[in-house]
Design a protein around this motif. Structure first.
Motif: not given
Length: 587
Positions: A82-106
């Motif tokens: 499954d997607v390893p993310g906080h259950p209270s986080r939204t899908m957009r918030s999860q991907l934007r956080m991963l954008c910062a982790a991978t170095g791509v634009p939000a």
């Protein structure tokens, strides 16, 4: 080209390794299925390839092992479970956080939501997603940095036929663009329908490595599926006619009045049923597997062990050599750690809830304490009751600091799969910096809220400004920031939020009383003239107000609580660094 060479997992207890000397490759522009029954070592194979599992062997991603790739997210996208993310986080918030982790634009987050068909649901919480949407979000996460290779563990498990078809269309599109796709499955028909190449494994060893046409010809066989209310009668007459004609036909009776006939065709079975007056409800050609016993065992048509099919290229065969031990290294920290940490903090409702609870508790306590008229002003403004070891602001800062690392272990998003949280200096500094800001904001908000509430309830003239306010301000800010740091480091060492909170409370409850007893002797020399002496030593001029602030800071540090907090932070930091070094040595 993705090449796995000599993958061997470390044996556990008295059991053999889950993967034993497994060698195969996956080619660009193709979809490769890693096929095997449950327990055959497919998931362990992927984890070995991603250096998440201790063992031997090496995997080359376009000629480089993963630990030698500067930015792994741009080379390989992964979906394990499954997607390893906080259950209270939204899908957009999860991907934007991963954008910062991978170095791509939000903006890449919204692009991927559109690509996987989740455009209208960006604010839905991860914990409420059904299986199909979780798979889509997982694929969006894997494709976020536009990787060349995709490694997916049972991506179609639990999906409907429609969602499974969409999934394989997406994987096919990635392969047609020149990417490499490797996914695991335990369904031979799924591999035959959706893959270009099939790698069959059993008991952690290679059984066959074939193009899909060879796989379907040698590992699967056609059959005629028949459904009739007279299954036993039809099976008998088909068998009798096959014997009379000296043809090899196998009839298997299955559940629900269903027959599977191997070695014949629909026309022959239909004519037999017509001649004997047998009613037929279904008659169709299918491709059925040869059964678990045969499919996942070596056959004469395919090589066994480290061999490959005849279609294997010479370049791939050239690298088939004894594999060295895999060099394991900790997972990289996020490429933009400060931006990642800010999005992690603000992306969950825990942060505003804790801040609101701190403000409400501080206001209520300050109003109650001010009723007797004898409580000192600093205690009122801090909302610090006598029964509590720390004021609400310090506890709240420590709690949010503890969540910063505890959530990484409980809902890991930085690592591929459920691996360890990266022990990198950049990530630690980002967490400490954000914790500092959180502590300062909470400290200021609490004082302002308490002051305004007291003035509203009891009048402004009853709240005078203390003369030693610089010392009090330094003490207050240092206490909240120190508690925030203690929460961060405590949770980083012990991997749970409770340990971070315990590290915060241990300072006033245990360490400070011990230091107070140890230093209860006669006082030493005063430090009130130290700022002036420092100014003369460095030959610099600064405002007189700076002397008061510096004196306040020194007096705070000299107090038992300040010394205890400094010692606690030093011990936690050393423990954090020690555990990180020990983990590197173990891997």
């Amino acid at each position: 080209m993705l090449q796995a060479i000599g993958l061997t997992s470390s044996p556990r207890r008295d059991r053999p390794p889950a993967v034993n000397d497994l060698t195969f490759d996956a080619r660009p522009g193709q979809v490769t299925a890693l096929l095997g029954p449950t327990g055959s070592g497919k998931s362990t194979t992927l984890r070995l390839m991603l250096e998440l599992e201790p063992g031997r062997g090496v995997t080359y991603f376009r000629g480089r092992p993963l630990h030698r790739i500067a930015h792994p997210a741009g080379e390989v996208g992964v979906l394990l479970g499954d997607v390893p993310g906080h259950p209270s986080r939204t899908m957009r918030s999860q991907l934007r956080m991963l954008c910062a982790a991978t170095g791509v634009p939000a903006s890449r987050a919204d692009e991927m939501l559109r690509a996987v068909g989740l455009t209208g649901l960006p604010d839905q919480r991860i914990g409420t997603l059904p299986r199909a949407m979780d798979r889509r979000l997982g694929l969006a996460s894997a494709l976020l940095a536009d990787p060349h290779a995709l490694l997916l563990d049972e991506p179609g498990s639990g999906l409907s036929v429609r969602d499974t078809a969409w999934l394989h269309e997406l994987l096919r599109a990635h392969a047609l663009e020149g990417g490499t796709v490797l996914y695991t499955t335990d369904d031979p028909k799924d591999a035959a329908r959706n893959a270009d190449r099939v790698v069959t494994v059993a008991h952690g060893r290679l059984v066959a490595e074939q193009e899909v046409a060879d796989f379907a010809r040698t590992r699967l066989r056609p059959r005629v599926a028949v459904r009739t209310p007279h299954a036993a009668r039809l099976a008998s007459v088909v068998t009798q006619e096959a014997r009379a004609a000296r043809r090899t036909v196998e009839v298997v009776t299955e559940k629900g009045n269903r027959l599977s006939v191997y070695g014949s065709d629909c026309a022959t079975i239909g004519e037999t049923a017509y001649r004997h007056g047998v009613l037929i409800h279904q008659l169709s050609d299918e491709v059925g597997d040869t059964g678990p016993r045969d499919l996942f065992e070596p056959s004469e048509a395919t090589p066994v062990g480290g061999g490959t099919s005849g279609s294997e290229s010479e370049g791939s065969a050239a690298v088939r050599e004894p594999a060295p031990p895999a060099k394991r290294r900790p997972t990289r920290s996020p490429l933009r750690p400060l931006r990642y940490e800010i999005r992690r903090l603000l992306g969950v409702p825990t942060t505003p809830l804790v801040a609101a609870a701190v403000l409400v508790a501080s206001v209520v306590v300050s109003v109650v304490l001010a009723r007797n008229g004898r409580t000192p002003v600093p205690t009122l403004l801090a909302g610090w009751p006598t029964l509590s070891p720390l004021p609400p602001a310090a506890i709240g800062a420590g709690l949010l600091g503890a969540f910063s690392f505890a959530d990484e272990y409980r809902y890991p998003a930085l690592t591929t799969g459920r691996g360890a949280v990266p022990r990198r200096l950049g990530l630690l500094l980002a967490k400490l910096l954000v914790a500092t800001a959180v502590g300062l904001v909470l400290a200021v908000l609490v004082v302002v809220a308490d002051l305004q509430t007291l003035r509203l309830v009891y009048g402004g003239e009853l709240i005078p400004v203390p003369k030693n306010w610089p010392t009090l301000c330094a003490s207050w800010l240092g206490l909240t920031v120190g508690c925030a740091w203690a929460g961060v480091l405590g949770a980083g060492v012990f991997r749970v939020a409770a340990a971070g909170v315990a590290a915060v409370l241990a300072v006033p409850v245990a360490l400070a009383p011990l230091l107070q007893k140890a230093t209860s002797g006669p006082s030493g020399r005063p430090i009130s003239g130290l700022p002036a002496r420092l100014r003369g030593f460095v030959s610099l001029e600064w405002p007189a107000a700076a002397d008061r602030w510096l004196t306040g800071v020194l007096r705070v540090v000299a107090q038992p609580v300040g010394v205890a907090l400094a010692l606690s932070l030093t011990a936690l930091l050393c423990a954090y660094l020690f555990t990180g070094l020990r983990r590197k040595a173990r891997w």
